[in-house]
Design an enzyme around this catalytic site. Structure first.
Site, PDB file in Angstrom:
ATOM      1  N   LYS A 129       0.914  -1.170  -0.087  1.00  0.00           N
ATOM      2  CA  LYS A 129       0.046  -0.037  -0.002  1.00  0.00           C
ATOM      3  C   LYS A 129       0.782   1.403   0.039  1.00  0.00           C
ATOM      4  CE  LYS A 129      -2.243  -0.755   3.853  1.00  0.00           C
ATOM      5  NZ  LYS A 129      -1.409  -2.063   4.282  1.00  0.00           N
ATOM      6  N   ARG A 147      -9.071   1.563   9.547  1.00  0.00           N
ATOM      7  CA  ARG A 147      -8.516   0.156   9.757  1.00  0.00           C
ATOM      8  C   ARG A 147      -9.707  -0.374  10.630  1.00  0.00           C
ATOM      9  NH1 ARG A 147      -2.538   0.717   9.361  1.00  0.00           N
ATOM     10  NH2 ARG A 147      -1.576  -1.179   9.760  1.00  0.00           N
ATOM     11  N   ARG A 175      11.933  -6.316   4.637  1.00  0.00           N
ATOM     12  CA  ARG A 175      11.724  -4.887   4.232  1.00  0.00           C
ATOM     13  C   ARG A 175      12.428  -4.015   5.191  1.00  0.00           C
ATOM     14  NH1 ARG A 175       5.563  -2.183   4.679  1.00  0.00           N
ATOM     15  NH2 ARG A 175       5.698  -2.601   6.876  1.00  0.00           N
ATOM     16  N   ARG A 231      11.841  -1.976  10.789  1.00  0.00           N
ATOM     17  CA  ARG A 231      11.008  -1.457  11.746  1.00  0.00           C
ATOM     18  C   ARG A 231      10.883  -2.843  12.781  1.00  0.00           C
ATOM     19  NH1 ARG A 231       5.679   0.089   8.195  1.00  0.00           N
ATOM     20  NH2 ARG A 231       4.581  -0.822  10.043  1.00  0.00           N
ATOM     21  N   ARG A 285      -0.202  -8.569  13.907  1.00  0.00           N
ATOM     22  CA  ARG A 285      -0.625  -7.637  12.843  1.00  0.00           C
ATOM     23  C   ARG A 285      -1.473  -8.252  11.733  1.00  0.00           C
ATOM     24  NH1 ARG A 285       4.554  -4.971  10.557  1.00  0.00           N
ATOM     25  NH2 ARG A 285       3.206  -3.618   9.602  1.00  0.00           N
TER      26      ARG A 285
HETATM   27  P1  AMP Z   1       1.435   0.563   9.256  1.00  0.00           P
HETATM   28  O1  AMP Z   1       2.687   1.472   8.947  1.00  0.00           O
HETATM   29  O2  AMP Z   1       0.230   1.086   8.400  1.00  0.00           O
HETATM   30  O3  AMP Z   1       1.596  -0.930   9.164  1.00  0.00           O
HETATM   31  O4  AMP Z   1       1.072   1.058  10.744  1.00  0.00           O
HETATM   32  C1  AMP Z   1       1.986   0.552  11.832  1.00  0.00           C
HETATM   33  C2  AMP Z   1       1.134   0.610  13.314  1.00  0.00           C
HETATM   34  O5  AMP Z   1       0.633   1.853  13.458  1.00  0.00           O
HETATM   35  C3  AMP Z   1       0.158  -0.553  13.099  1.00  0.00           C
HETATM   36  O6  AMP Z   1       0.359  -1.501  13.327  1.00  0.00           O
HETATM   37  C4  AMP Z   1      -0.710   0.369  14.422  1.00  0.00           C
HETATM   38  O7  AMP Z   1      -0.341   0.064  15.627  1.00  0.00           O
HETATM   39  C5  AMP Z   1      -0.634   1.760  14.120  1.00  0.00           C
HETATM   40  N1  AMP Z   1      -1.599   2.411  13.345  1.00  0.00           N
HETATM   41  C6  AMP Z   1      -1.514   2.794  11.683  1.00  0.00           C
HETATM   42  N2  AMP Z   1      -2.406   3.404  11.410  1.00  0.00           N
HETATM   43  C7  AMP Z   1      -3.707   3.081  12.183  1.00  0.00           C
HETATM   44  C8  AMP Z   1      -4.863   3.212  12.046  1.00  0.00           C
HETATM   45  N3  AMP Z   1      -5.437   3.515  11.002  1.00  0.00           N
HETATM   46  N4  AMP Z   1      -5.854   2.770  13.153  1.00  0.00           N
HETATM   47  C9  AMP Z   1      -5.202   2.314  14.494  1.00  0.00           C
HETATM   48  N5  AMP Z   1      -3.789   1.980  14.405  1.00  0.00           N
HETATM   49  C10 AMP Z   1      -3.019   2.498  13.407  1.00  0.00           C
END
Ligand code: AMP
Length: 221
Positions: free
Chosen positions: A17, A92, A131, A164, A175
């Site tokens: 994404k 989400r 990654r 990360r 996740r």
């Molecule tokens: P991502 O980089 O999108 O995989 O997000 C990394 C982490 O940030 C996720 O595992 C959540 O802990 C938090 N996070 C990101 N976006 C959201 C969201 N829309 N709602 C809740 N937590 C989020």
């Protein structure tokens, strides 16, 4: 916010994404909003938001809806989002999607499309394990599939590449579970709203981008 591409990207972690959102930002000349990137920056800067969010991020759990919705609402008001936006990692949960609808409705606009990037779990795990993210510019690379010219160094800006914490195997499993429990129901939500488009997210970045653009077709202009 005004007329323009208004797109939500859906898909599990590692679906690509972020990569596609950055490409679409250039194609459509709109802003790209990654809630994960905003949160990671806040964590690195140790802001109050970052301090609250880090406990959730480190275990692969979701940050509470209220915190995220306020953060996105503020970001959408910024100038670079006037002609539209690509949302990556938001919404989400169903309450987040409903809040987004309410925010847009107040502005008299609506989403053009919710695009789901489908990738099987074994591919996700392989992608996340390799990654690497640039600490400086956020560019993404992969140890095997798109290795940088110099190990550990970002091709784009020379910044340091790191893994990360939440891309480590233990957290990835959580996740993926959070995705199937809390985020996958959004597919049905957007299907019912007539907005859902789906593409196969396995393959080369350029090929996937072609599928994304074909799927968005007239939806995002
Ligand atoms: P991502 O980089 O999108 O995989 O997000 C990394 C982490 O940030 C996720 O595992 C959540 O802990 C938090 N996070 C990101 N976006 C959201 C969201 N829309 N709602 C809740 N937590 C989020």
């Amino acid at each position: 916010m005004a007329a323009g591409a208004r797109v939500v990207l859906l898909g599990p972690p590692g679906a690509g994404k972020g990569t596609q959102a950055k490409l679409l930002q250039d194609t459509f000349g709109v802003c790209q909003i990654s809630t994960g990137d905003i949160l990671r920056k806040a964590v690195a800067e140790k802001t109050p938001l970052g301090q609250e969010a880090s406990q959730y991020i480190s275990r692969g759990a979701l940050v509470p809806d209220g915190v995220i919705v306020n953060m996105v609402a503020a970001r959408l008001k910024e100038k670079d989002c006037e002609s539209g936006f690509i949302l990556d990692g938001f919404p989400r949960t169903i309450p987040q999607a409903e809040s987004l609808d309410a925010i847009l409705q107040r502005e008299g606009i609506a989403l053009n499309a919710a695009l789901s990037v489908r990738v099987p779990n074994d591919v996700v795990i392989e992608r996340l394990a390799g990654r690497r993210t640039c600490r400086n510019c956020g560019a993404l690379s992969h140890r095997v599939f798109s290795p940088p010219k110099k190990t550990g160094v970002c091709d784009r800006c020379g910044g340091e590449l790191f893994q990360r914490d939440d891309d480590r195997e233990e957290t990835v499993a959580n996740r993926l579970k959070v995705y199937s429990d809390q985020t996958a129901p959004l597919l049905e939500y957007y299907r019912q709203h007539g907005l859902l488009k789906e593409i196969d997210g396995v393959g080369a970045v350029g090929d996937i981008n072609a599928r994304v653009l074909a799927a968005l077709g007239g939806a995002a202009k």
